[in-house]
Design a protein around this motif. Structure first.
Motif, PDB file in Angstrom:
ATOM      1  N   MET A   1      34.031 -25.689  -1.215  1.00  0.00           N
ATOM      2  CA  MET A   1      33.178 -25.904  -0.630  1.00  0.00           C
ATOM      3  C   MET A   1      33.610 -25.227   0.783  1.00  0.00           C
ATOM      4  O   MET A   1      34.057 -25.973   1.731  1.00  0.00           O
ATOM      5  N   SER A   2      33.478 -24.800   1.397  1.00  0.00           N
ATOM      6  CA  SER A   2      33.574 -24.331   2.760  1.00  0.00           C
ATOM      7  C   SER A   2      32.285 -24.578   3.808  1.00  0.00           C
ATOM      8  O   SER A   2      31.513 -25.354   3.058  1.00  0.00           O
ATOM      9  N   ALA A   3      32.604 -25.450   4.916  1.00  0.00           N
ATOM     10  CA  ALA A   3      31.939 -25.523   5.885  1.00  0.00           C
ATOM     11  C   ALA A   3      31.149 -25.314   6.369  1.00  0.00           C
ATOM     12  O   ALA A   3      29.113 -26.032   6.059  1.00  0.00           O
ATOM     13  N   GLU A   4      30.758 -23.684   5.918  1.00  0.00           N
ATOM     14  CA  GLU A   4      29.215 -23.182   6.747  1.00  0.00           C
ATOM     15  C   GLU A   4      28.531 -23.082   5.347  1.00  0.00           C
ATOM     16  O   GLU A   4      27.539 -23.128   5.371  1.00  0.00           O
ATOM     17  N   VAL A   5      29.496 -23.167   4.290  1.00  0.00           N
ATOM     18  CA  VAL A   5      28.714 -23.142   3.001  1.00  0.00           C
ATOM     19  C   VAL A   5      27.748 -24.992   2.675  1.00  0.00           C
ATOM     20  O   VAL A   5      26.297 -25.169   2.387  1.00  0.00           O
ATOM     21  N   ASN A   6      28.329 -25.340   3.226  1.00  0.00           N
ATOM     22  CA  ASN A   6      27.761 -26.827   3.269  1.00  0.00           C
ATOM     23  C   ASN A   6      26.869 -27.179   4.279  1.00  0.00           C
ATOM     24  O   ASN A   6      25.843 -27.593   3.803  1.00  0.00           O
ATOM     25  N   LYS A   7      26.852 -26.903   5.233  1.00  0.00           N
ATOM     26  CA  LYS A   7      25.967 -26.876   6.570  1.00  0.00           C
ATOM     27  C   LYS A   7      24.515 -25.987   5.969  1.00  0.00           C
ATOM     28  O   LYS A   7      23.709 -26.810   6.163  1.00  0.00           O
ATOM     29  N   GLN A   8      24.682 -24.588   5.207  1.00  0.00           N
ATOM     30  CA  GLN A   8      24.050 -24.341   4.857  1.00  0.00           C
ATOM     31  C   GLN A   8      23.262 -25.231   3.126  1.00  0.00           C
ATOM     32  O   GLN A   8      21.883 -25.202   3.941  1.00  0.00           O
ATOM     33  N   VAL A   9      23.814 -26.176   2.494  1.00  0.00           N
ATOM     34  CA  VAL A   9      23.004 -26.863   2.031  1.00  0.00           C
ATOM     35  C   VAL A   9      22.704 -28.197   2.751  1.00  0.00           C
ATOM     36  O   VAL A   9      21.198 -28.131   1.918  1.00  0.00           O
ATOM     37  N   ALA A  72      29.747 -28.971  11.166  1.00  0.00           N
ATOM     38  CA  ALA A  72      30.305 -29.328   9.803  1.00  0.00           C
ATOM     39  C   ALA A  72      31.710 -28.898  10.118  1.00  0.00           C
ATOM     40  O   ALA A  72      32.905 -27.785  10.526  1.00  0.00           O
ATOM     41  N   GLU A  73      32.776 -30.247   9.047  1.00  0.00           N
ATOM     42  CA  GLU A  73      34.011 -29.559   8.820  1.00  0.00           C
ATOM     43  C   GLU A  73      34.334 -30.330   7.482  1.00  0.00           C
ATOM     44  O   GLU A  73      34.061 -31.468   6.990  1.00  0.00           O
ATOM     45  N   HIS A  74      34.680 -29.579   6.513  1.00  0.00           N
ATOM     46  CA  HIS A  74      35.479 -29.785   5.842  1.00  0.00           C
ATOM     47  C   HIS A  74      33.959 -29.667   4.735  1.00  0.00           C
ATOM     48  O   HIS A  74      33.330 -29.305   4.496  1.00  0.00           O
ATOM     49  N   ASP A  75      34.338 -31.051   4.473  1.00  0.00           N
ATOM     50  CA  ASP A  75      32.887 -31.473   2.848  1.00  0.00           C
ATOM     51  C   ASP A  75      32.147 -32.187   3.933  1.00  0.00           C
ATOM     52  O   ASP A  75      31.353 -33.161   3.063  1.00  0.00           O
ATOM     53  N   LEU A  76      31.762 -32.760   5.076  1.00  0.00           N
ATOM     54  CA  LEU A  76      30.870 -33.571   6.175  1.00  0.00           C
ATOM     55  C   LEU A  76      30.061 -32.337   7.108  1.00  0.00           C
ATOM     56  O   LEU A  76      30.743 -31.543   7.633  1.00  0.00           O
TER      57      LEU A  76
END
Length: 138
Positions: A1-9, A72-76
């Motif tokens: 997943m993109s960093a932006e999607v992870n940020k939204q999660v 957010a960056e990668h999975d973090l």
């Protein structure tokens, strides 16, 4: 997943925590979630997170970000800012405290896997909160 999607999660998870809506945890978190922020006396993982949100979290009334920066960056994903709210009073981390308003800096860090939260850490300025609520005087 993109960093932006992870940020939204993470932002959705933050809203779930604030609303104490444990029904969405399975969608947002992996079944083997490692929540490093839980008291060791609680069950591990997702079950301990559910238990906290169903019980102890209710003592933090209207706990929310007054200011927050999310990176957010990668999975973090990391959130950092000022959390404010109202404490209902009683024991907090072994200190007897009064009810009242608090403001403390906090950082929450998340590692995501497949678009779901796999690990969570909380770094909070609990000493400031305890002092604000009369639990300790320095």
């Amino acid at each position: 997943m993109s960093a932006e999607v992870n940020k939204q999660v993470v932002e959705r998870f933050d809203a779930v925590v604030r609303a104490r809506d444990i029904g969405l945890l399975d969608e947002l978190c992996t079944p083997d979630l490692v929540n490093h922020a839980l008291d060791p006396s609680r069950p591990a993982g997702l079950e301990g997170t559910r238990e906290f949100l169903s019980t102890a979290a209710g003592r933090f009334e209207d706990d929310h970000w007054r200011s927050c920066r999310t990176v957010a960056e990668h999975d973090l994903v990391v959130q950092f800012g000022l959390r404010v709210g109202h404490w209902t009073g009683g024991d907090f981390l072994g200190f007897p405290t009064h009810h009242g308003d608090y403001a403390r800096e906090a950082a929450f860090a998340y590692r995501l896997r497949g678009g779901r939260i796999a690990e969570r850490w909380a770094i909070r300025d609990d000493l400031t909160m305890i002092r604000q609520l009369g639990g300790i005087r320095l």
